[in-house]
Design a protein around this motif. Structure first.
Motif, short mmCIF file in Angstrom:
data_model
loop_
_atom_site.label_atom_id
_atom_site.label_comp_id
_atom_site.label_asym_id
_atom_site.label_seq_id
_atom_site.Cartn_x
_atom_site.Cartn_y
_atom_site.Cartn_z
N HIS A 1 44.84 -15.81 -27.33
CA HIS A 1 43.24 -15.49 -27.14
C HIS A 1 43.22 -13.78 -27.11
CE1 HIS A 1 39.58 -15.67 -25.26
NE2 HIS A 1 39.73 -15.02 -24.20
N PRO A 2 42.22 -13.50 -28.03
CA PRO A 2 41.96 -12.10 -28.06
C PRO A 2 41.18 -11.63 -27.10
CG PRO A 2 40.86 -13.30 -29.67
CD PRO A 2 41.61 -14.44 -29.05
N VAL A 3 41.53 -10.66 -26.34
CA VAL A 3 40.52 -9.92 -25.42
C VAL A 3 39.93 -8.94 -25.98
CG1 VAL A 3 40.66 -8.91 -22.96
CG2 VAL A 3 42.44 -10.62 -23.71
N THR B 1 46.93 -20.15 -19.90
CA THR B 1 46.39 -18.74 -19.57
C THR B 1 45.47 -18.29 -20.65
OG1 THR B 1 48.15 -17.62 -20.96
CG2 THR B 1 48.82 -18.25 -18.54
N ALA B 2 45.09 -19.17 -21.53
CA ALA B 2 44.03 -18.76 -22.64
C ALA B 2 42.95 -19.60 -22.21
CB ALA B 2 44.42 -19.02 -23.92
N PRO B 3 41.86 -19.08 -21.71
CA PRO B 3 40.76 -19.78 -20.91
C PRO B 3 40.12 -20.64 -22.03
CG PRO B 3 40.55 -17.32 -20.45
CD PRO B 3 41.61 -17.64 -21.55
N VAL B 4 39.80 -20.35 -23.14
CA VAL B 4 39.16 -21.25 -23.94
C VAL B 4 39.96 -22.34 -24.54
CG1 VAL B 4 38.02 -21.30 -26.33
CG2 VAL B 4 37.67 -19.21 -24.98
N TYR B 5 41.17 -22.01 -24.59
CA TYR B 5 42.16 -23.20 -25.04
C TYR B 5 42.32 -24.26 -23.66
CZ TYR B 5 46.40 -25.18 -27.41
OH TYR B 5 47.04 -26.15 -27.90
N ALA B 6 42.40 -23.45 -22.60
CA ALA B 6 42.71 -24.45 -21.30
C ALA B 6 41.31 -25.18 -21.36
CB ALA B 6 42.80 -23.63 -20.21
N ALA B 7 40.01 -24.58 -21.33
CA ALA B 7 39.11 -25.65 -21.26
C ALA B 7 38.86 -26.82 -22.39
CB ALA B 7 37.61 -24.63 -21.55
N TYR B 8 39.50 -26.33 -23.73
CA TYR B 8 39.41 -27.09 -24.79
C TYR B 8 40.42 -28.33 -24.15
CZ TYR B 8 41.24 -29.30 -29.22
OH TYR B 8 41.55 -30.10 -30.21
N ALA C 1 36.14 -7.09 -26.70
CA ALA C 1 34.52 -7.24 -26.39
C ALA C 1 33.78 -7.40 -27.88
CB ALA C 1 34.21 -5.74 -25.92
N GLY C 2 32.91 -8.27 -27.87
CA GLY C 2 32.09 -8.54 -28.90
C GLY C 2 32.50 -9.87 -29.88
N ILE C 3 33.63 -10.29 -29.43
CA ILE C 3 34.18 -11.57 -29.97
C ILE C 3 34.50 -12.89 -29.16
CG2 ILE C 3 36.30 -12.34 -31.21
CD1 ILE C 3 36.86 -9.67 -32.19
N VAL C 4 34.07 -13.94 -29.65
CA VAL C 4 34.20 -15.15 -28.96
C VAL C 4 35.17 -15.95 -29.70
CG1 VAL C 4 32.15 -15.24 -27.87
CG2 VAL C 4 32.22 -16.11 -30.03
N THR C 5 36.01 -16.95 -29.17
CA THR C 5 36.80 -17.85 -29.67
C THR C 5 36.43 -19.13 -29.39
OG1 THR C 5 38.78 -16.37 -29.00
CG2 THR C 5 39.35 -18.35 -29.86
N ARG C 6 36.36 -20.08 -30.77
CA ARG C 6 35.90 -21.43 -30.35
C ARG C 6 36.80 -22.43 -30.99
NH1 ARG C 6 33.76 -19.33 -26.91
NH2 ARG C 6 31.63 -19.18 -26.36
N PRO C 7 36.96 -23.71 -30.70
CA PRO C 7 37.67 -24.60 -31.29
C PRO C 7 36.93 -25.24 -32.61
CG PRO C 7 36.91 -25.63 -29.45
CD PRO C 7 36.77 -24.10 -29.37
#
Length: 326
Positions: free
Chosen positions: A261-263, A312-319, A265-271
């Motif tokens: 998960h890239p930390v 530990t990767a928030p977007v992946y955990a939610a996915y 600013a200015g970038i979002v990660t989506r499946p």
């Protein structure tokens, strides 16, 4: 007059010396190949010739050419030396069939699991004093290291339809099959979505990490886009993920492993929606080494580490939570 000698004295070391001299054409080059000094090679050859009662090489001006007796000996022992080497190797393996070496080498591609491997290996084999991780993003170069016993454990990645060629003595186990995520600028119209259909990105500009190690994934990505009805417009080809993130911030679309998960600013990660661009993390080992005896424990430990890291990767955990609920 018939010359007699004790054939028992003709040992493997003698055969290696005459083979090295014949292959290299000189005593000095044979010494380099054998990792000894030239006087040691000369002494061994002289001792053997005295024992046999025949000269085996004509030596002049730094070169060495087999005599007729030398050629006879080389022909008769050509198949014997590899068999003796294999016998000695088999004996060595049976003397210590399950004991790991003091230093264990792990060959791995880049992933969030790399940092966990030394601790996992020493947890299962506490007698190991050191674990060295050899990183190479060319998985096709890592698996041969296991076959050649230049590494004991491997961790690689491949893609459906683009599977790696596995050497005959190497066994593998899939640690996890994971999706590919997209990287978007946070102001992108699709950034608010939970997931994105790949077709919705057909008109976007893409940034790809395109060094030689990424060639297989680049083809995999292009072929996947073709199956979805378009050819991606790759406007930036960069050599590192760090540079790719800068390009995404400026407006392009990128790709990422979900666990990384890239930390930024200015970038979002989506499946991506559906089973699109999956990749496999694969654990590998040589079945003839100590690893095979406790492979199930190692597999279980690596799988556990992967899913703990995924959380530990928030977007992946939610996915993963959404996938589990369906």
């Amino acid at each position: 007059m018939t010359k007699e000698f004790d054939v028992v004295q003709l040992d493997v070391h003698h055969l290696r010396v005459i083979r090295a001299i014949a292959d290299t054409g000189s005593l000095s080059r044979a010494a380099i190949a054998l990792g000894v000094t030239q006087p040691a090679v000369s002494a061994q050859l002289k001792r053997l010739e005295n024992m046999l009662g025949y000269q085996l090489f004509d030596r002049s001006e730094g070169s060495a050419k087999p005599t007729p007796m030398g050629e006879l000996l080389l022909r008769r022992t050509a198949a014997l030396l590899p068999q003796l080497d294999k016998l000695l190797e088999d004996i060595e393996q049976r003397v210590c069939p399950s004991g790991p070496p003091d230093v264990v080498r792990v060959a791995a591609v880049a992933s969030a699991l790399v940092g966990h491997l030394p601790e996992l290996v020493t947890r299962i084999w506490p007698e190991i004093s050191e674990v060295q991780v050899v990183h190479d993003d060319h998985p096709e170069r890592l698996l041969p290291l296991l076959a050649q016993r230049r590494a004991e454990v491997g961790l690689v990645k491949d893609y459906p339809g683009y599977e790696l060629e596995v050497p005959a003595t190497v066994d593998t186990a899939v640690v996890a099959t994971e999706p590919t995520f997209v990287l978007l600028p946070e102001a992108h119209p699709l950034a608010s979505r939970e997931s994105i259909d790949l077709r919705e990105l057909r008109d976007e500009s893409w940034v790809m990490v395109s060094d030689s190690s990424a060639a297989t994934f680049t083809k995999y990505f292009a072929d996947t886009c073709a199956r979805h009805g378009f050819s991606p417009t790759v406007t930036h080809q960069v050599t590192s993920q760090q540079v790719a993130l800068l390009v995404v911030r400026a407006g392009a679309i990128g790709l990422s492993q979900p666990i990384c998960h890239p930390v930024n600013a200015g970038i979002v990660t989506r499946p991506l929606s559906g089973d699109v661009l999956p990749r496999r993390h694969i654990l590998a080992w040589n079945r003839e080494t100590f690893v095979a005896g406790r492979r199930e424990e190692l597999i279980s430990a690596v799988v556990e580490a992967y899913w703990a890291e995924a959380r530990t990767a928030p977007v992946y955990a939610a996915y993963l939570d959404r996938t589990r609920e369906r």
